[in-house]
Design an enzyme around this catalytic site. Structure first.
Site, short mmCIF file in Angstrom:
data_model
loop_
_atom_site.label_atom_id
_atom_site.label_comp_id
_atom_site.label_asym_id
_atom_site.label_seq_id
_atom_site.Cartn_x
_atom_site.Cartn_y
_atom_site.Cartn_z
N HIS A 72 -29.98 103.34 -51.64
CA HIS A 72 -31.27 102.89 -52.16
C HIS A 72 -32.10 104.09 -52.62
O HIS A 72 -32.32 105.02 -51.87
CB HIS A 72 -32.04 102.11 -51.08
CG HIS A 72 -31.59 100.67 -51.02
ND1 HIS A 72 -32.32 99.71 -50.37
CD2 HIS A 72 -30.49 100.05 -51.52
CE1 HIS A 72 -31.70 98.54 -50.49
NE2 HIS A 72 -30.58 98.72 -51.17
N TYR A 200 -41.34 95.83 -48.10
CA TYR A 200 -42.24 95.89 -46.94
C TYR A 200 -43.51 95.16 -47.35
O TYR A 200 -44.24 95.62 -48.24
CB TYR A 200 -42.56 97.34 -46.60
CG TYR A 200 -41.46 98.10 -45.90
CD1 TYR A 200 -40.48 98.78 -46.62
CD2 TYR A 200 -41.39 98.14 -44.51
CE1 TYR A 200 -39.47 99.47 -45.98
CE2 TYR A 200 -40.38 98.85 -43.86
CZ TYR A 200 -39.43 99.50 -44.61
OH TYR A 200 -38.42 100.19 -43.95
N PRO A 292 -39.98 99.62 -35.42
CA PRO A 292 -38.95 99.74 -36.45
C PRO A 292 -39.48 99.82 -37.89
O PRO A 292 -38.71 100.02 -38.81
CB PRO A 292 -38.10 98.48 -36.25
CG PRO A 292 -38.91 97.57 -35.43
CD PRO A 292 -39.89 98.38 -34.68
N LYS A 296 -36.86 104.47 -38.15
CA LYS A 296 -36.63 105.78 -37.55
C LYS A 296 -35.87 105.73 -36.22
O LYS A 296 -35.48 106.78 -35.72
CB LYS A 296 -37.99 106.49 -37.31
CG LYS A 296 -38.70 106.86 -38.59
CD LYS A 296 -37.94 107.93 -39.35
CE LYS A 296 -38.30 107.91 -40.84
NZ LYS A 296 -37.13 107.92 -41.70
N TYR A 384 -39.82 108.95 -45.06
CA TYR A 384 -38.91 107.80 -45.00
C TYR A 384 -37.46 108.26 -45.15
O TYR A 384 -36.58 107.80 -44.41
CB TYR A 384 -39.25 106.79 -46.10
CG TYR A 384 -38.59 105.43 -45.87
CD1 TYR A 384 -37.29 105.19 -46.32
CD2 TYR A 384 -39.24 104.41 -45.19
CE1 TYR A 384 -36.67 103.97 -46.09
CE2 TYR A 384 -38.63 103.19 -44.96
CZ TYR A 384 -37.34 102.98 -45.42
OH TYR A 384 -36.72 101.77 -45.18
#
Ligand code: FAS
Ligand code: PHB
Length: 389
Positions: A72, A200, A292, A296, A384
């Site tokens: 991704h 998200y 979550p 991580k 990220y």
């Protein structure tokens, strides 16, 4: 029995450490409380940082991951019907890999079995003895028989509810915790993902996450009350609520279907310091937990394993303990940055029961700033995809 490193816990941390050590000729035994099928039945993380991918390669278990995983380049952030992308590749020249923790663990089990690795399942009453001496040993029972393993070092990879952290005396241990006033209800469905990247989603009804495992296996989450139980939610109720929280154009194309797994995870931030006591080293969830939201959890377990593995290899090569002596400090330095990012992502995207109108305005301004500011997007992307080890 005797071994060089006794590893408590047969989850991703313990298995990865055992596999890496084995490839350097360092002997270990893994003690796992459950059965292999039980461990593989847990549906957990889905995103691997570059560092975890490289560790899987170094462990010689990356072949199926390279074949079946998705790369991704970025992710989508949405709030209401608004949405924008964060392009990790453009911002950091780094991507993330989508490959479920279940598959990581399956690959590691297969590699350990192929290498004749020693894994003892269904162990009970594990006790770590003499961790603060030069001759630690681990006792446990299996099939009603008491066993003992003498070792040089113990790696506590037994997760948040394990015994390793509890072995460190309370007057040595310092614990830091934040419990969030909500959980994540997650389902797995054999349906095509709603989007080629993760979404998200922040909405006035709460957070949602659209993720995936492969082109016909999707993973969805919605923020839920801590008093909810999975059986309180029919599949239909879940899909309807998810559709209310993601942008309309995504909701309109969402393919729904029966859930093949449904579970609720509580959200907490937790760190214990130090991560070493004598010859006991804590790794992964045994030492720290993140909500979550920032993906991580598994990835901080990976950096712990990286530091401990290199410290043990250095020690067994020439007796140099520098890597072992700096393990806790190095691991915690990276963990606290991951804790901050996970707390920030969680605070940014969830609805908190006690949120004031001003708090809501701050949240909206934070999302608007992330949408419009390059430096903010670089900062988010760098965290990220994974900060350096
Ligand atoms: P684990 O907890 O995975 O493994 C510990 C192992 O030790 C287990 O197999 C356990 O059976 C065993 N054990 C425990 N006590 C023992 C004892 N006394 N003796 C022997 N063995 C013992 N992370 C993400 O990035 N994304 C997510 O979506 C996500 N969802 C999660 C959902 C849940 C419900 C949980 C609990 C965690 C989630 N995580 C997620 C975090 C998760 O992926 C962890 O970071 C990851 O499993 C860490 O791996 P380990 O450190 O190996 O711990
Ligand atoms: C998942 O796919 O399970 C997943 C992905 C990203 C997260 C959390 C969970 O932040």
């Amino acid at each position: 029995m005797k071994t060089q490193v006794c590893i408590i816990g047969g989850g991703p941390s313990g298995l990865l450490l055992s596999q890496l050590l084995d490839r350097k000729g360092i002997d270990s035994i893994v003690l796992e409380r459950k059965t292999k099928d039980y461990v593989l039945g847990r549906i957990r993380a889905g995103i691997l940082e570059h560092g975890m991918v490289e560790l899987m390669r170094e462990a010689g278990v990356s072949e199926r991951m390279d074949r079946e995983s998705f790369i991704h380049d970025g992710t989508v952030i949405s709030y209401g019907d608004e949405q924008f992308g964060i392009n990790f590749k453009e911002l950091t020249d780094t991507t993330v890999v989508v490959y479920g923790q279940t598959e990581v663990t399956r690959d590691l089990y297969e590699a350990r079995e192929k290498a004749g690795g020693k894994i003892v399942f269904n162990v009970e009453s594990v006790v770590i003895n003499g961790a603060d001496t030069d001759a630690p040993f681990v006792t446990y029972t299996v099939d009603g028989e008491q066993q003992r393993i003498d070792c040089d070092y113990v790696a506590g990879c037994d997760g948040f509810h394990g015994v390793s952290r509890q072995t460190i005396p309370l007057d040595v241990r310092r614990e830091y915790e934040k419990v969030y006033p909500f959980g994540w209800l997650g389902i797995l469905s054999e349906t095509p993902p709603v989007h080629e990247e993760l979404i998200y989603a922040s909405s006035e009804r709460g957070f949602a996450l659209c993720s995936m495992r492969n082109e016909n296996l999707s993973r969805y989450y919605i923020q839920c009350s801590l008093s909810d139980k999975p059986e309180d939610w029919t599949d239909e109720a879940f899909w309807q609520e998810l559709k209310r929280r993601i942008p309309k154009e995504a909701a309109d194309r969402l393919v729904t279907g029966p859930s093949i797994e449904k579970s609720i995870a509580p959200l907490r931030s937790f760190v214990t310091e130090p991560m070493r006591w004598g010859r006991l080293f804590l790794c992964g969830d045994a030492a720290h937990i993140v909500p979550p939201t920032g993906a991580k959890g598994l990835n901080t377990a990976a950096s712990d394993i990286h530091y401990l593995y290199h410290g043990l290899v250095q020690f067994y090569a020439d007796g140099n303990t520098e890597g072992l002596d700096t393990y806790s400090g190095k691991a915690l330095a990276r963990i606290w940055k991951a804790e901050r990012f996970s707390w920030w992502m969680t605070s940014l995207l969830h609805r908190f029961p006690d949120q004031s109108e001003f708090d809501l305005k701050m949240q909206q301004a934070e999302i608007a700033f992330l949408r419009s500011n390059h430096a903010a997007q670089v900062a988010m992307a760098e965290n990220y995809v994974g900060l350096p080890y």
